[in-house]
Structure formats: structure tokens, C-alpha cells
Write an enzyme that holds these catalytic residues in place. Structure first.
Site, PDB file in Angstrom:
ATOM      1  N   HIS A  19       0.798  -1.224  -0.015  1.00  0.00           N
ATOM      2  CA  HIS A  19      -0.027   0.062  -0.068  1.00  0.00           C
ATOM      3  C   HIS A  19       0.800   1.252   0.085  1.00  0.00           C
ATOM      4  CE1 HIS A  19      -4.205  -1.884   0.867  1.00  0.00           C
ATOM      5  NE2 HIS A  19      -3.172  -2.777   0.924  1.00  0.00           N
ATOM      6  N   ASP A 116      -5.691   5.850   2.439  1.00  0.00           N
ATOM      7  CA  ASP A 116      -6.146   4.542   1.979  1.00  0.00           C
ATOM      8  C   ASP A 116      -7.535   4.328   2.308  1.00  0.00           C
ATOM      9  OD1 ASP A 116      -6.401   1.717   1.878  1.00  0.00           O
ATOM     10  OD2 ASP A 116      -4.319   1.566   1.329  1.00  0.00           O
TER      11      ASP A 116
END
Length: 461
Positions: A19, A116
Site C-alpha cells: 500500500h 487509503d
């Protein structure tokens, strides 16, 4: 005020390598357009990460930290997944507020948070400070589209009707669905996390997806009717696509020890002769499955480069590894810069778990794949690899959940030796060309990034 000072973005990735690097690569794109970026990692990740010596990160990209409550061991320090996520929300949101306040008293106040969606609380903090909030989905659009349907009750679980028909997607079997949808009882906290991505998405000013329009055209068009989004990918280093920054050649951050032996080994191998094998940083395979992969590789007679982290390698004896690698035909390494390997002319095929980063990197570099998905988004990625983009083949799993050596050998031969393999290579090259076009000036992703930058204004604070 100078243009660069009017645009300062905080990037808040979920604290794992898969990520962090997509957001960092996106940050590099933004930096070329006059945007200042501060990447925010947890304290534990900050202490664990290695930045490549060859990294050429611009001065406009800086790093800062917040605590997730587990500064010594990160996720592994927590009692459970649920405990980690709840602590991170409580402590992380408090730390994020303090971080914003610190920057707002500097020469470069924050005016946007890109977060995120695994961390929806970051958007709530952004809105407390009246900042622009932008969600950044690191997985492919099709997977997010499925999760959206489940979250809003448009797809009822457990799925009762097969095949599954959703506008914009190919017909799907259960084995094609993300594992949390196929089996909602599998890791319930993760199921909650992926569904919770949409809990406050209506508050986001922008929604980014790490894909490009041409790759998922029908999905993007269908999902955009439900939720406005911008494709801004592939978020891979510029050198491999538009070459806007020739020094930006690999992902800059790694959380594992790097092995430099692969580069010199690849130089000794003919073009297209090597099978590159990697199942990412989080997949854990059984000892039986590891042995079947090893014997399947040996059975092909092809050269192979296999990435196995230290923990997984303990499942194979040194004698066994030496046997399958004998004659210099194989090399087993701990961790390597993947872009460097995929871009090497010696690599002819990628045996992959089909994590999204690995999949889109292979597509961006025109490498055909043998897909061996394990969990989360990987089955859906593999479905598209085989049936939509037609750049490879998916292995068949036996009744015990094992992919046997004969199946692995068969699939690798399809890619490396058969006529269909040539077709997959042609298709892979086509997707690479479209990826380059998307991120180049005037391309779909480049235009979407420009739209964001042009609308990014100083927050009211």
C-alpha cells in the site's frame, strides 16, 4: 504565494509495503506538477523500511510518522487483527490531528489528505480541519466495484446464483470472487475492513483508483454511475513507462532485506528464458505446496528465479533447494527490486499470486503470467489476467487445495513454449503500450491527475 506552497498533500497509506509504494509513486507524479507531499508512515514501518540507494526522491517529498499504538512490533505486536485496527484508529487519528496542526504552523500548511480507504477515519480527520479529502484505492477497480455492491446490499451474501452477473464485469464464478466475498467468514475483521472502505466515501472530494481507464473501461464506466472516480495509474516508476523521470526506475521503499545476486545471475541467461516466481510479501504457502512448486519448476527444465522470504524458506531444506537449482538453472533469493527483474529481457514469464501491484507491474512491462491466486483480491485479478486481458493462464487447484507439480509445469510450458504463449506476449505488449499512453502527457491518467491538481486549493485554515 508560490504555486508549490499552495498545494501540500498528506499521504496516509495503510502500513504495508503493497500500500505504501503505490502512494509513493503517485506522490512522485504529483511532485512533477508542483505539489508538495508528506508521506505518513507508522513509527514501526518508518524504523523497518529501507529506501533504495538508487532512490531519486525529490526534495518536495518528505516523510513523517504517526503512531498506531504498536511502535515496537507493528501489526505483529497486536493480539488480533481487530485489536490492531481499533488501536490504529484511536491512536492514529489523535496523532494525525497533531501532525496536521504541526504542519499548519509551518511554511507549508496542509490542504489535502490522500488516504487509503482501509483507514476511513483519516477522512473524518481531514473534514475536521476542512481539508480536501481524497480516497486512494490501491486495488483494481473491479475488486472495489464488487466490494461496493456487497456494502450497499446490491450483491447479497452468501451468493446463491451462479454465474454472478454484474453490469460492467464478465460473468463470474465463486472462485473468481475476492476471498472475503467468496467466504465472508474467512478473517471477519478483514471482511469488515474492506467493506468499511465505503462507510464514509460520500464525504470524499476525490476518489482515485490505481488502474488506468483502458485496462478496465467497462468496469470504470459502470462504477462511475454509482461513484465518481478517477483512474490515476499505473503507479509504477516513471522510467518504465513515460520516462518523464529517467532516474525513477524502481519502487523506493522495501520492508525486507534485499538480495543483489539476481541482477548478475540474470545477465547470464538468454532473452525470454527465465521464469520469475514471487508470491508477494504476505502469502504463506504450505510445505507441500512449496515442494510442488519447486518440483514443477525443476520439471520444466527452464531457468527460474524464485523469491522466497526467510520465514517461507524454512519450509524447504537447503539440500532440496540445492537440488532444484543445480547446474545454475535456478536461483532462490530473499527479496529483490521487482521492477528491475520484470524489466529484464531474460524474463519470459511471471508465476505470481496476482496481488494487484505484481499484476499491474507485469502488465506495465509486458510480461505474460501464470496466475496462482491465494486470497483477498487475487482471484479477481487472476480472472482478468486469463479471460479479459488474455495475458496468461490460471492454474487449476486439486480437491485438497493444492496445485500439483504437473499443473505448474503444464501452465509454464503454455506460456514459454506454445503458440498461445506467443499470443499472450502480444497482448501483454499491447497493454504495456496502453499503460504508457495513459500516464504520458494527454493520457487518461495524466489528465485525471491534472484535474485533481488544478482543483486542489488551500484549505480554509
Amino acid at each position: 504565494m508560490e504555486e508549490g506552497k499552495s498545494k501540500h498533500v498528506l499521504m496516509i497509506p495503510y502500513p504495508s509495503q503493497g500500500h505504501i509504494n503505490p502512494m509513493l509513486n503517485f506522490s512522485k507524479r504529483l511532485s512533477t506538477k508542483g505539489v508538495r507531499v508528506t508521506m505518513v508512515t507508522t513509527i514501526f514501518i518508518s524504523k523497518s523500511m529501507h529506501i533504495l540507494q538508487s532512490s531519486s526522491l525529490p526534495d518536495s517529498i518528505q516523510f513523517d510518522t504517526i503512531s498506531d499504538g504498536f511502535d515496537q512490533g507493528g501489526f505483529a505486536q497486536a493480539d488480533s487483527i481487530a485489536s490492531y485496527l481499533s488501536h490504529m484508529e484511536a491512536i492514529g487519528s489523535k496523532n494525525l490531528r497533531e501532525l496536521i496542526q504541526k504542519h499548519n504552523f509551518s511554511d507549508y500548511p496542509i490542504n489535502c489528505i490522500v488516504y487509503d480507504p482501509f483507514l476511513p477515519w483519516a477522512l473524518e480527520v481531514a473534514k475536521e480541519f476542512e481539508l480536501v479529502g481524497a480516497a486512494f484505492f490501491t486495488q483494481m477497480c473491479a475488486v472495489n466495484y464488487i466490494y461496493y455492491h456487497v456494502h450497499h446490499g446490491l450483491l447479497k451474501l452468501p451468493v446463491s446464483s451462479i454465474p454472478i452477473s454484474i453490469p460492467g464485469l464478465p460473468l463470474l464464478e465463486l472462485k473468481d470472487m475476492p476471498s472475503f466475498v467468496n467466504n465472508p467468514g474467512f478473517y471477519p475483521p478483514y471482511f469488515h475492513m474492506v467493506m468499511n472502505q465505503f462507510s464514509n466515501i460520500h464525504k470524499a472530494d476525490f476518489i482515485f483508483v490505481n488502474s488506468f481507464y483502458e485496462l478496465e473501461e467497462q468496469v470504470v464506466d459502470s462504477m462511475s454511475k454509482l461513484l465518481q472516480l478517477l483512474t490515476i495509474g499505473p503507479t509504477v516508476p516513471s522510467f518504465h513507462l513515460d520516462k518523464g523521470n529517467p532516474n525513477d526506475s524502481d519502487n523506493d521503499i522495501h520492508l525486507h532485506r534485499l538480495d543483489s545476486s539476481a541482477t548478475s545471475w540474470l545477465k547470464t541467461k538468454p532473452a525470454g528464458s527465465v521464469v520469475y516466481v514471487s508470491f508477494g510479501s504476505m502469502v504463506s504457502l504450505s510445505t507441500e505446496q512449496m515442494e510442488e512448486i519447486a518440483l514443477g519448476l525443476k520439471g520444466t527444465g527452464f531457468n527460474f528465479l524464485w523469491v522466497i522470504n526467510d520465514l517461507e524458506r524454512k519450509k524447504l531444506t537447503e539440500e532440496f533447494v540445492e537440488k532444484i537449482c543445480e547446474g545454475g538453472r535456478g536461483l532462490v533469493v530473499n527479496w529483490i527490486p521487482q521492477m528491475e527483474v520484470l524489466s529484464n529481457k531474460a524474463v519470459g514469464c511471471f508465476l505470481t499470486h496476482c496481488g494487484w501491484n505484481s499484476t499491474i507491474e507485469a502488465l506495465s512491462l509486458g510480461v505474460p503470467m501464470v496466475a496462482m491466486p491465494q486470497w483477498t483480491d487475487q482471484p479477481m485479478d487472476a480472472k482478468f489476467v486469463e479471460n479479459v486481458w488474455k495475458v496468461g493462464i490460471r492454474v487449476k487447484v486439486n480437491e485438497d487445495g493444492i496445485v500439483k507439480r504437473e499443473e505448474i509445469e503444464f501452465c509454464l510450458r503454455q506460456v514459454m513454449e506454445k503458440d498461445v504463449g506467443r499470443e499472450w506476449r502480444i497482448n501483454a505488449k499491447k497493454w504495456r503500450e496502453l499503460a504508457i499512453e495513459a500516464v504520458s502527457e494527454g493520457g487518461t491518467s495524466d489528465n485525471n491527475i491534472n484535474e485533481f491538481v488544478n482543483n486542489l486549493k488551500r484549505s480554509k485554515n
